[in-house]
Design an enzyme around this catalytic site. Structure first.
Site, mmCIF file in Angstrom:
data_model
loop_
_atom_site.group_PDB
_atom_site.id
_atom_site.type_symbol
_atom_site.label_atom_id
_atom_site.label_comp_id
_atom_site.label_asym_id
_atom_site.label_seq_id
_atom_site.Cartn_x
_atom_site.Cartn_y
_atom_site.Cartn_z
ATOM 1 N N ASP A 188 -1.756 10.440 -1.665
ATOM 2 C CA ASP A 188 -2.005 9.440 -2.698
ATOM 3 C C ASP A 188 -2.331 10.078 -4.038
ATOM 4 O OD1 ASP A 188 -2.500 6.378 -1.500
ATOM 5 O OD2 ASP A 188 -2.563 7.989 -0.033
ATOM 6 N N ASN A 239 -5.214 12.362 0.852
ATOM 7 C CA ASN A 239 -4.406 11.476 1.686
ATOM 8 C C ASN A 239 -5.333 10.679 2.603
ATOM 9 O OD1 ASN A 239 -1.744 10.564 2.488
ATOM 10 N ND2 ASN A 239 -2.045 11.652 4.407
ATOM 11 N N ARG A 297 0.867 -1.179 0.000
ATOM 12 C CA ARG A 297 0.000 0.000 0.000
ATOM 13 C C ARG A 297 0.902 1.226 0.000
ATOM 14 N NH1 ARG A 297 2.534 1.509 3.770
ATOM 15 N NH2 ARG A 297 1.023 3.161 4.154
ATOM 16 N N GLY A 298 0.282 2.382 -0.124
ATOM 17 C CA GLY A 298 1.060 3.591 -0.345
ATOM 18 C C GLY A 298 1.161 3.830 -1.838
#
Length: 362
Positions: A242, A252, A53-54
């Protein structure tokens, strides 16, 4: 970055030159598990189920997912199918689409027999580029922390939300890269780590990273930040993103907007760290235009933790029959952002600020 003295990235090619390996982040902080990805479907599942993720790491994993797909079918139809499968995994992080577009641009002009080798090469380049961009933005952000230390001549307290460290990227991180660079340069600092419900990515991942690196930190409940700011216990906030629009709106992890509001009310600088692939030049109004992922309500109603006997278990924290909603992200308007920290420097969160650093996009 290093774990117990061993250097790691979050994604790498296995010794066979075909399989991709990742850290299963759903098992952190209590277990360190490496998972092999051998197919397009494996890569898609790793993104959808948040083993990775990220935004930057999602993009890197998608790039390697395209490479894995070419092993089974490198035709135009095969590439299109892989693109669609990966693109459908998570809707908010713009790096996903960026990486897929990069892969398509690199592969479609080539003869089919040459595509697999080229796919692995371009995926590796995307990973190296991300690491270099994050290291560079880390230097720019560390200069901000250094300036605060010079002005105040004491330990600098930084608040961060969710996990925007190296676990969210290929290496270094976005919000945490300036912290690592400043800490390694000897600047005394301390990090307030929002737990970041419902998945607790601050408590589970950011705290784990900072612990590995030896950075002083304290985990706090999500609603503590405003109190700390009111009492002068936060010198600046640094978060990741993001997706950031061409106007400087920042999408975000859910809860970021509330931190930015508290920071504005208490005159606390609020910075956002991002590599340039996270900028969506096609979107202007983040609140109206960015799709916000809505995840399973089970993430809200249940929680994982380690029992006293060392077993990791999931328990329910809400009453039976109580509905829950689980929006994954929110949008912080540009007016609340002090500055955007990129690999090219720091700029105002505005069209003019971004174009000043990226004139080729003007």
């Amino acid at each position: 970055m290093k774990i117990n003295g061993t250097p790691y990235r979050t994604i790498w090619l296995a010794k066979d030159g075909r399989t991709v390996e990742i850290i299963d982040q759903t098992r952190l902080p209590h277990e360190f598990v490496v998972v092999p990805l051998a197919s397009l479907e494996d890569a898609a599942k790793s993104i959808k189920d948040m083993w990775v993720r990220g935004a930057p790491l999602i993009g890197a994993t998608a790039a390697y997912g395209m490479a894995l797909a070419t092993l089974a079918d490198a035709s135009d139809a095969g590439l299109e199918r892989a693109y669609q499968v990966l693109h459908a995994t998570r809707p908010t992080a713009i790096n996903l689409k960026w990486a897929l577009d990069e892969m398509i641009a690199a592969l479609t002009p080539l003869p089919v027999p040459e595509r697999s080798a080229a796919a692995y090469a371009r995926a590796a380049e995307i990973c190296d580029e991300d690491s270099a961009q994050n290291a560079a933005l880390g230097e720019h952000g560390a200069a901000i922390i250094a300036a605060h230390h010079k002005a105040k001549n004491r330990t600098i307290n930084i608040l961060t939300h969710c996990n925007a460290g190296w676990l969210a990227t290929v290496d270094w991180g976005t919000a945490l890269a300036p912290i690592y660079k400043a800490f390694d340069a000897g600047i005394p600092l301390h990090v307030w780590v929002d737990e970041t419900r419902p998945r607790n990515q601050g408590a589970s991942l950011t705290a784990r990273e900072l612990n590995w690196h030896g950075v002083p930190h304290t985990v706090i409940a999500d609603n503590t930040g405003g109190h700390l700011m009111q009492h002068g216990m936060v010198d600046l906030c640094i978060v990741g993103t993001d997706r950031t629009t061409r106007n400087g709106d920042v999408c975000n992890k859910i809860g970021t907007y509330l931190k930015a509001l508290a920071a504005k009310d208490n005159n606390v600088p609020f910075y956002v760290g991002l590599p340039s692939p996270t900028i969506d030049w096609n979107v202007a109004d983040g609140v109206k235009e960015i799709p916000i992922e809505e995840r399973s309500d089970r993430e809200q109603t249940h929680i994982f933790g380690k029992t006293e006997d060392g077993v990791v278990r999931e328990v329910q924290v809400t009453p039976d029959g109580s509905p829950a909603v689980n929006y994954g992200f929110d949008v912080t308007p540009a007016r609340l952002v002090t500055g955007l920290i990129t690999e090219r420097g720091v700029c105002e969160a505005s069209p003019e600020g971004l174009k000043g650093l990226f004139p080729e996009r003007a």
